[in-house]
Enzyme design. Structure first.
Site, PDB file in Angstrom:
ATOM      1  N   ASP A  52     -90.927  71.231   8.817  1.00  0.00           N
ATOM      2  CA  ASP A  52     -91.513  71.313  10.169  1.00  0.00           C
ATOM      3  C   ASP A  52     -92.983  71.707   9.988  1.00  0.00           C
ATOM      4  O   ASP A  52     -93.444  72.743  10.435  1.00  0.00           O
ATOM      5  CB  ASP A  52     -90.762  72.301  11.071  1.00  0.00           C
ATOM      6  CG  ASP A  52     -90.785  73.732  10.545  1.00  0.00           C
ATOM      7  OD1 ASP A  52     -90.739  74.668  11.388  1.00  0.00           O
ATOM      8  OD2 ASP A  52     -90.863  73.938   9.330  1.00  0.00           O
TER       9      ASP A  52
ATOM     10  N   ASP B 158     -95.155  75.121   5.016  1.00  0.00           N
ATOM     11  CA  ASP B 158     -94.530  73.828   4.676  1.00  0.00           C
ATOM     12  C   ASP B 158     -95.549  72.973   3.910  1.00  0.00           C
ATOM     13  O   ASP B 158     -95.201  72.296   2.947  1.00  0.00           O
ATOM     14  CB  ASP B 158     -94.124  73.065   5.931  1.00  0.00           C
ATOM     15  CG  ASP B 158     -93.198  73.829   6.849  1.00  0.00           C
ATOM     16  OD1 ASP B 158     -93.657  74.781   7.497  1.00  0.00           O
ATOM     17  OD2 ASP B 158     -92.006  73.478   6.907  1.00  0.00           O
TER      18      ASP B 158
ATOM     19  N   VAL C 134     -86.766  73.327   5.095  1.00  0.00           N
ATOM     20  CA  VAL C 134     -87.600  74.522   5.307  1.00  0.00           C
ATOM     21  C   VAL C 134     -88.037  74.654   6.771  1.00  0.00           C
ATOM     22  O   VAL C 134     -89.085  75.220   7.084  1.00  0.00           O
ATOM     23  CB  VAL C 134     -88.830  74.525   4.365  1.00  0.00           C
ATOM     24  CG1 VAL C 134     -88.406  74.743   2.924  1.00  0.00           C
ATOM     25  CG2 VAL C 134     -89.645  73.253   4.522  1.00  0.00           C
TER      26      VAL C 134
ATOM     27  N   HIS D 262     -93.171  81.612   2.485  1.00  0.00           N
ATOM     28  CA  HIS D 262     -91.752  81.318   2.667  1.00  0.00           C
ATOM     29  C   HIS D 262     -91.315  79.997   1.994  1.00  0.00           C
ATOM     30  O   HIS D 262     -90.557  80.005   1.044  1.00  0.00           O
ATOM     31  CB  HIS D 262     -91.436  81.233   4.162  1.00  0.00           C
ATOM     32  CG  HIS D 262     -91.835  82.440   4.939  1.00  0.00           C
ATOM     33  ND1 HIS D 262     -91.275  83.682   4.779  1.00  0.00           N
ATOM     34  CD2 HIS D 262     -92.776  82.601   5.903  1.00  0.00           C
ATOM     35  CE1 HIS D 262     -91.824  84.552   5.605  1.00  0.00           C
ATOM     36  NE2 HIS D 262     -92.741  83.932   6.306  1.00  0.00           N
ATOM     37  N   ASP D 263     -91.790  78.890   2.514  1.00  0.00           N
ATOM     38  CA  ASP D 263     -91.237  77.580   2.144  1.00  0.00           C
ATOM     39  C   ASP D 263     -91.455  77.170   0.695  1.00  0.00           C
ATOM     40  O   ASP D 263     -90.516  76.622   0.066  1.00  0.00           O
ATOM     41  CB  ASP D 263     -91.799  76.497   3.082  1.00  0.00           C
ATOM     42  CG  ASP D 263     -91.379  76.725   4.517  1.00  0.00           C
ATOM     43  OD1 ASP D 263     -91.973  76.102   5.421  1.00  0.00           O
ATOM     44  OD2 ASP D 263     -90.446  77.525   4.752  1.00  0.00           O
TER      45      ASP D 263
END
Ligand code: RIB
Ligand code: CA
Length: 305
Positions: free
Chosen positions: A9, A14, A123, A237-238
């Protein structure tokens, strides 16, 4: 060579995951599916196409779901900006355009054409995976593995209880986590330990190259938005999901079934570990070799630049 299908996304982290996957020679991106999440689908698709054009990728990009299974859409523009990837600018694309085939159909087709050979990385909200599972029984079991960024077993980042990806589509997450697929989950408990500080960003900025320029422009926005929220350095995060696929031995895991709270209320979208006999075991990342992760990012950017 690990063959990947990426469900994103595209948002700022990302984008780093896409750069990392494209820049590591031990990984090969077979397809990318853009889904609604951080921002609406049209914007996540545009961001995904721009990143894939930047890295000179020739793999197909598909449109995934434009809304969650049941709940109303929620977004995370406060971290990622109005476009979902504020910061970098892009010339009109010469090559990358979205495929006609839907992302859900492409995911099902590719997994059936390549049984137990493709690693799926999700993700964003898990809507696409859940829709594919609903459309084609057993499809998740044809994935070699499914690596997911989502959930939190401590405190959330969108409500006190819930992490954004599971909060954005709790019902989809519940379907995926109970599917029995070979799942590795990177929850906030692991991903919030990997942050980009100013010193590192400034060191990277000295590299000359378009991939690094896009990386730095994305991270400038990400860092500014984290600073605005008083939440310290931006959390990566991703891209941890991609790093795991490059070398799983660099990640320490535990195992437990995971349930998602799908009852409306203050814990809607919360993820909890269940006793081992109460569901399908999921591999849950506890920690990652952080210096090694950053060495991967540097190697990928050097390769792309
Ligand atoms: O909670 C972090 C997750 O939500 C990341 O995937 C980020 O891109 C947002 O989608
Ligand atoms: Ca994401």
């Amino acid at each position: 060579m690990k063959r990947l299908i990426l469900d994103v996304d595209t948002g700022l982290d990302d984008a780093v995951a896409l750069l990392l996957a494209a820049g590591l020679e031990e990984l090969h991106i077979e397809a990318v599916i853009a889904t609604a999440g951080n921002v609406g689908l049209e914007k996540t698709l545009e961001n995904t196409l721009n990143i894939m054009e930047t890295v000179g990728a020739t793999c197909p990009v598909y449109k995934g779901a434009d809304k969650p299974l049941l709940r109303e859409s929620v977004e995370a523009g406060d971290f990622h900006g109005v476009t979902g990837m504020d910061g970098p600018t892009f010339a009109p694309r010469k090559r990358q355009q979205v495929q006609e085939e839907s992302g859900i159909d492409a995911l099902i087709r590719l997994l059936k054409e390549n049984p137990h050979q493709l690693s799926v990385v999700s993700v964003g909200p898990l809507t696409d995976l859940a829709l594919a599972m609903a459309k084609e029984e057993g499809i998740a079991l044809l994935a070699k593995e499914i690596v997911i960024m989502g959930g939190s077993f401590s405190y959330g980042n969108v409500t006190k209880a819930a992490e954004f990806n599971t909060y954005a589509d709790p019902e989809a997450a519940q379907i995926v986590f109970s599917s029995g697929a070979n799942i590795t989950l990177f929850s906030l408990d692991c991903t919030r330990t990997v942050t980009l500080d100013k010193k590192r960003l400034e060191a990277y900025r000295k590299k000359a190259g378009r991939a690094t320029e896009v990386f730095a422009a994305c991270m400038d926005t990400y860092m500014a938005n984290y600073e605005k929220k008083g939440q310290g350095w931006p959390q990566m995060h991703d891209p941890l999901c991609i790093a795991y696929l490059a070398d799983p031995t660099k990640v320490e895991c535990e195992y437990a079934p995971v349930a998602v709270d799908i009852e409306e209320g203050p814990t809607y979208g919360q993820t909890v570990k269940l006793p081992s006999h109460e569901g399908e075991q999921i591999r849950i990342a506890r920690s990652i070799d952080i210096p090694w992760f950053w060495s991967l990012v540097e190697r990928a950017l050097d390769h792309l630049d």
